[in-house]
Design an enzyme around this catalytic site. Structure first.
Site, PDB file in Angstrom:
ATOM      1  N   ASN A  48      72.505  14.413 -33.691  1.00 38.93           N
ATOM      2  CA  ASN A  48      73.455  14.301 -34.812  1.00 38.93           C
ATOM      3  C   ASN A  48      74.256  15.593 -34.919  1.00 38.93           C
ATOM      4  O   ASN A  48      74.089  16.504 -34.109  1.00 38.93           O
ATOM      5  CB  ASN A  48      72.700  13.988 -36.103  1.00 38.93           C
ATOM      6  N   ASP A 101      65.073   9.973 -37.132  1.00 37.06           N
ATOM      7  CA  ASP A 101      64.004   9.121 -37.659  1.00 37.06           C
ATOM      8  C   ASP A 101      63.339   8.310 -36.562  1.00 37.06           C
ATOM      9  O   ASP A 101      62.207   7.868 -36.710  1.00 37.06           O
ATOM     10  CB  ASP A 101      64.557   8.183 -38.735  1.00 37.06           C
ATOM     11  N   ILE A 118      58.146  14.825 -40.753  1.00 38.98           N
ATOM     12  CA  ILE A 118      57.575  16.182 -40.765  1.00 38.98           C
ATOM     13  C   ILE A 118      57.355  16.669 -42.191  1.00 38.98           C
ATOM     14  O   ILE A 118      56.289  17.160 -42.552  1.00 38.98           O
ATOM     15  CB  ILE A 118      58.519  17.153 -40.006  1.00 38.98           C
TER      16      ILE A 118
END
Ligand code: PMT
Length: 439
Positions: free
Chosen positions: A242, A311, A341
């Site tokens: 991303n 994800d 996490i």
């Protein structure tokens, strides 16, 4: 999960902890999944489980002393062929030897010679586990790229309840599948202390520009920060990622260090210099980030998750570049869920740091942020609207709203991420101080 274990050569190291009996189940799970398992026992481990048991389970001779049996496979050959060295249980003694680079038995010699991923699952009495020597050793191993499977809390063989219980074989099995599935080359996690690798894109942060904070506000705090994106490999040349630049997290780390805190920054792949005085660990995937966080979290007072963690990751990473064919109009890649996490940290029952998350939202922002605060059991969540081009991902500015479980705590209008970081660390250190006193 596709186990990735078929025909993989796994060296299973068994050391002299009571949990050695659980390694029989682990060995059986590995063999059942198609792995070729070579067991290395320390002499101490043979007092707890007979080597015959492992020979029967693995179908291979068990290695113990380096010279005791000249017909055994050599430590160099074992290390050279292995796809993974997994030491479970790993006693404090063996961990210490690995840190020191010792090679006084078959297992430590194989570990020293290994170029494949090395995974340790510590198991010991809770005081031994929390002893500064063991904790420092575990951090050293994590910095060197060794995966540490953090032990669970619970009843220990010595009669006390606490941390130090080796994770269950089924959970270790899942963990090593994730690590093997990562299939990244064995590049040790890199640590840098205060030395940037690239010229700084900005002048050092001037705290006085924004808000005069006492320079000692962060003294005595150990702060763990995740930053940047993660990269989830598809094949050797492609990955899912991303637009996170890492700036928000790096500025938080810089401010926290300038305010006197001991800061560890776990970063995905970014193009930023390491802030002065900050301990930096570079990772790529979410699984690597989780392992790095687990190595430091028990020793942290504050955890801040600014990383944009994927994800999902590919269930199977293609070992060769995926080619398109003439008649192909689409490609289906199956993704599986990554570990959360921050939720792992927020839900810790013991040694839980003051835990702060970021919420990157595009719609129903406040509602989603509050839902994440509860679901991940966070103390604070910092909301930014990432549908905007002028703030959020990869920009120099941000505008954030901060919530705790009672509602909105603060709002900081659009301004530089440096300034936002200053306001946030002011707020976080003050709240973490109260949390520390109350716990
Ligand atoms: O890096 P920059 O370019 O400076 O951009 C900053 C930022 C927009 C990335 C940052 O301000 C931000 O919003 N970070 C969180 C990004 C994100 O993934 O948010 P989320 O809403 O999906 O996740 C919520 C929280 O859970 C985050 O703290 C995230 O780090 C954490 N998380 C999410 C998924 C996962 N598997 N593990 C996690 O720890």
């Amino acid at each position: 999960m596709d186990t990735q274990l078929k025909n993989r050569k796994i060296v299973l190291g068994v050391t002299g902890g009571i949990a050695a009996y659980k390694s029989c189940t682990l060995c059986r799970l590995l063999v059942k999944a198609g792995a070729d398992v070579f067991v290395c026992m320390t002499e101490a481990a043979t007092h707890l489980v007979g080597s015959d048991t492992f020979e029967a389970l693995s179908g291979h001779k068990v290695s113990i002393g380096i010279f005791s049996d000249t017909k055994s496979i050599s430590h160099i050959a074992l290390a050279k062929d292995a796809d993974m060295v997994l030491i479970a249980p790993a006693t404090a003694n063996t961990l210490g030897k690995i840190v020191a680079g010792m090679a006084d038995n078959m297992l430590t010699a194989v570990t020293l010679a290994a170029t494949c991923p090395v995974v340790v699952a510590p198991s010991m009495n809770t005081n031994m586990y929390h002893n500064i020597a063991t904790q420092e050793n575990l951090k050293t191993l994590a910095r060197r790229g060794i995966y540490v499977i953090t032990p669970a809390s619970g009843d220990l063989a010595c009669g006390v309840v606490g941390d130090g219980r080796m994770k269950e074989p089924e959970d270790i099995f899942e963990d090593i599948c994730s690590i093997l599935n990562d299939r990244l080359p064995h590049t040790p996690l890199m640590i840098e202390n205060g030395q940037g690798r690239l010229p700084s894109p900005k002048a050092p942060l001037e705290l006085t520009q924004t808000k005069l904070l006492p320079k000692s506000l962060g003294l005595g705090f150990k702060v763990l920060i995740t930053a940047g994106p993660t990269e989830e490999q598809i094949d050797p040349v492609r990955y899912i990622s991303n637009n996170s630049s890492g700036k928000m997290g790096f500025y938080l780390a810089q401010v926290a260090a300038q305010l006197g805190a001991d800061v560890t920054l776990i970063s995905g792949p970014v193009n930023l210099p390491t802030p002065q005085g900050v301990r930096r660990i570079d990772v790529k995937s979410a699984v690597q980030m989780l392992h790095a966080v687990e190595a430091f979290v028990t020793d942290s007072d504050i955890m801040i998750g600014t990383a944009a963690v994927a994800d999902f990751r590919c269930e199977n990473i293609s070992p060769i570049k995926i080619k398109k064919t003439e008649d192909q109009d689409s490609l289906t890649i199956k993704l599986v869920k990554n570990p959360d996490i921050l939720a792992t940290v927020g839900k810790r029952e013991v040694q839980r740091p003051y835990t702060v998350g970021f919420a990157a939202e595009t719609n129903n922002c406040e509602e989603h942020a509050k839902e994440k605060l509860v679901r991940k059991n966070l103390d604070l969540i910092v909301l930014n609207d990432v549908s905007r081009q002028d703030i959020g991902f990869n920009s120099d500015d941000n505008e954030v709203t901060v919530f705790d479980k009672d509602g909105q705590v603060a709002h900081f209008d659009k301004q530089s991420k440096q300034t936002i970081a200053t306001f946030l660390m002011d707020l976080i250190f003050k709240a973490a101080k109260q949390y520390k006193n109350a716990n």
